[in-house]
Design a protein around this motif. Structure first.
Motif, short mmCIF file in Angstrom:
data_model
loop_
_atom_site.label_atom_id
_atom_site.label_comp_id
_atom_site.label_asym_id
_atom_site.label_seq_id
_atom_site.Cartn_x
_atom_site.Cartn_y
_atom_site.Cartn_z
N ARG A 116 -13.14 -1.02 9.66
CA ARG A 116 -12.84 -1.87 8.50
C ARG A 116 -11.49 -2.53 8.70
NH1 ARG A 116 -15.18 2.15 4.22
NH2 ARG A 116 -17.32 1.38 4.23
N ASN A 117 -11.36 -3.74 8.18
CA ASN A 117 -10.10 -4.50 8.20
C ASN A 117 -9.60 -4.79 9.61
OD1 ASN A 117 -9.94 -4.38 5.29
ND2 ASN A 117 -9.31 -2.26 5.53
N ASN A 176 -5.38 7.32 4.14
CA ASN A 176 -6.82 7.33 3.85
C ASN A 176 -7.56 6.26 4.66
OD1 ASN A 176 -6.63 9.45 2.05
ND2 ASN A 176 -6.42 8.13 0.27
N GLN A 177 -6.98 5.07 4.76
CA GLN A 177 -7.63 3.99 5.51
C GLN A 177 -7.69 4.32 7.01
OE1 GLN A 177 -6.04 0.08 4.70
NE2 GLN A 177 -6.07 0.42 2.50
N ASN A 190 -11.11 4.99 9.21
CA ASN A 190 -11.44 4.22 10.41
C ASN A 190 -11.61 5.13 11.62
OD1 ASN A 190 -11.99 1.57 9.88
ND2 ASN A 190 -9.90 0.85 10.15
N GLU A 246 -2.55 5.80 0.63
CA GLU A 246 -3.65 4.85 0.87
C GLU A 246 -3.74 4.48 2.34
OE1 GLU A 246 -6.91 2.56 0.44
OE2 GLU A 246 -6.09 3.98 -1.01
N ILE A 247 -2.61 4.31 2.99
CA ILE A 247 -2.61 3.98 4.42
C ILE A 247 -3.23 5.12 5.21
CG2 ILE A 247 -1.13 3.57 6.43
CD1 ILE A 247 0.81 2.15 4.42
N ALA A 291 0.84 -1.19 0.00
CA ALA A 291 0.00 0.00 0.00
C ALA A 291 0.88 1.24 0.00
CB ALA A 291 -0.91 0.00 1.23
#
Length: 78
Positions: A69-70, A53-54, A58, A50-51, A46
């Motif tokens: 998520r995840n 954003n995730q 969360n 992207e990290i 990733a």
């Protein structure tokens, strides 16, 4: 077949990420084989963006009282 190929020297090693049954069963000989690396079903890389954003998504879910998520499922072991 993979274990045989490793034992015979036909292959020097293997990196494995996905299995027919997830997670890989605890009694699989692949866990004990020093020529095998088992990754946690996330073999892609990733980007930093992207990290971020995730993580941000969360945090927003946590603030809203929504499930993350995840998330790791400790009962399943991954």
């Amino acid at each position: 077949a993979l274990t045989d190929a490793l034992a015979s020297g036909h292959l020097r090693g293997a990196v494995l990420d996905v299995f027919p049954a997830e997670p890989l069963p605890e009694d699989s000989p692949l866990w004990r084989n020093p020529a095998v690396v088992v990754t946690p079903h996330m073999a892609s890389m990733a980007t930093s963006a992207e990290i971020v954003n995730q993580v941000a998504a969360n945090i927003a879910r946590l603030d809203a009282g929504e499930p993350l998520r995840n998330a790791v499922d400790l009962a399943r072991g991954y």
